[in-house]
Scaffold this motif. Structure first.
Motif, PDB file in Angstrom:
ATOM      1  N   GLY A 195      -7.409  -4.820   7.335  1.00 32.82           N
ATOM      2  CA  GLY A 195      -6.978  -3.782   8.016  1.00 32.82           C
ATOM      3  C   GLY A 195      -7.618  -3.943   9.340  1.00 32.82           C
ATOM      4  N   LYS A 218       1.028  -1.365   0.068  1.00 29.90           N
ATOM      5  CA  LYS A 218      -0.024  -0.029  -0.006  1.00 29.90           C
ATOM      6  C   LYS A 218       0.791   1.043  -0.018  1.00 29.90           C
ATOM      7  CE  LYS A 218      -3.408  -2.705   2.268  1.00 29.90           C
ATOM      8  NZ  LYS A 218      -4.629  -2.502   3.151  1.00 29.90           N
ATOM      9  N   GLU A 238     -11.124 -11.200  -0.890  1.00 34.06           N
ATOM     10  CA  GLU A 238     -10.794 -10.348   0.115  1.00 34.06           C
ATOM     11  C   GLU A 238     -12.202  -9.694   0.678  1.00 34.06           C
ATOM     12  OE1 GLU A 238      -6.611  -9.175   0.211  1.00 34.06           O
ATOM     13  OE2 GLU A 238      -7.563  -7.594  -0.921  1.00 34.06           O
ATOM     14  N   HIS A 247      -8.640  -3.895  -5.876  1.00 33.87           N
ATOM     15  CA  HIS A 247      -8.220  -3.853  -4.361  1.00 33.87           C
ATOM     16  C   HIS A 247      -9.723  -3.128  -3.716  1.00 33.87           C
ATOM     17  CE1 HIS A 247      -7.001  -3.184  -0.187  1.00 33.87           C
ATOM     18  NE2 HIS A 247      -6.145  -4.150  -0.568  1.00 33.87           N
TER      19      HIS A 247
END
Ligand code: PEP
Length: 249
Positions: free
Chosen positions: A172, A11, A166, A94
């Motif tokens: 996160g 990232k 995901e 993403h």
């Protein structure tokens, strides 16, 4: 036997010196593994990463790219620019690109087309949000994300695709899908691909899991029959954690 992959998405982290230091440590400590190991540093450090890893098995991917060839697209990076510095793999879709930068399925489908036209390999991310899972909509959401962005591709093009499931609620957040939840969704993804294409193609596609994978949970997640590795965010920024995750495969 499907290709197994552990990929680290760095990232917007690590400056040039930090990038080189982590890559050196990673190359030095990387154990023998059957899995492909990929790292995705920020755009500005990609060329340096490629040079740094010239004699390493660790590969470099980009975190994003634009679908246009070139032109007036301030702040964007093209496929040719990536290829020119030796980057042949790109992460697309993403959840942070989808939610923070409004990239929808139709927009992503264009990126997929461009990447494939350039013979790049794509790590294509998708997954449901928390509310969608709570409403028991997660299978429908995932199925439509795949259909909208990928099901117009022909079988040969799928050779260039790696999927990364995901669940957004696990990215996160420290909250991981249970190994059973990951397996259930990965099996569903293969079934959806088998219905749209063939069981053989569904069986060949590498499907990664991503979402708070850590050394402590990687082994259990990777041991699921339809999970072929992981896309790792936070834990890929610490060499020993990332190595431990690679070892878990
Ligand atoms: C990701 O960003 O793709 C990801 C899985 O992040 P984290 O591992 O930090 O949840």
């Amino acid at each position: 036997m499907r290709t197994q992959i552990v990929a680290g998405n760095w990232k917007m982290n690590k400056n040039l010196e930090e990038t080189e230091a982590l890559l050196s440590e990673l190359s030095a400590k990387l154990p023998d593994t059957n899995a492909e190991v990929i790292v995705a540093p920020t755009f500005v450090n990609l060329a340096s990463a490629v040079r740094h890893l010239q004699s390493s098995v660790v590969q470099v991917a980009a975190q994003n790219m634009h679908f246009e060839e070139s032109g007036a697209f301030t702040g964007e990076i093209s496929a040719d620019m990536l290829l020119n510095i030796g980057v042949t793999t790109v992460i697309l879709g993403h959840s942070e690109r989808r939610s923070l930068f409004n990239e929808d399925d139709a927009f992503l489908a264009k990126k997929v087309q461009t990447a494939l036209a350039k013979d790049m390999r794509i790590i294509f991310c998708f997954g449901e949000e928390l509310e969608e899972r709570k409403n028991n909509n997660h299978f429908a959401v995932v199925s439509s994300q795949l259909k909208n962005a990928l099901f117009n591709l022909d079988t040969a093009q799928w050779q260039h695709l790696v999927l990364a499931y995901e669940p957004v609620w696990a990215i996160g957040t420290g909250e991981t899908a249970t190994p059973e939840q990951a397996q259930e969704m990965h099996a569903f993804i293969r079934k959806t691909i088998a219905e749209a294409y063939t069981p053989e193609l569904a069986d060949e596609v590498t499907i990664l899991y991503g979402g708070s994978v850590k050394p402590t949970n990687a082994g259990e997640i990777f041991s699921q029959p339809d999970v072929d590795g992981g896309l790792i965010g936070g834990a890929s920024l610490k060499c020993d954690d990332f190595i431990a995750i690679v070892q878990a495969i």
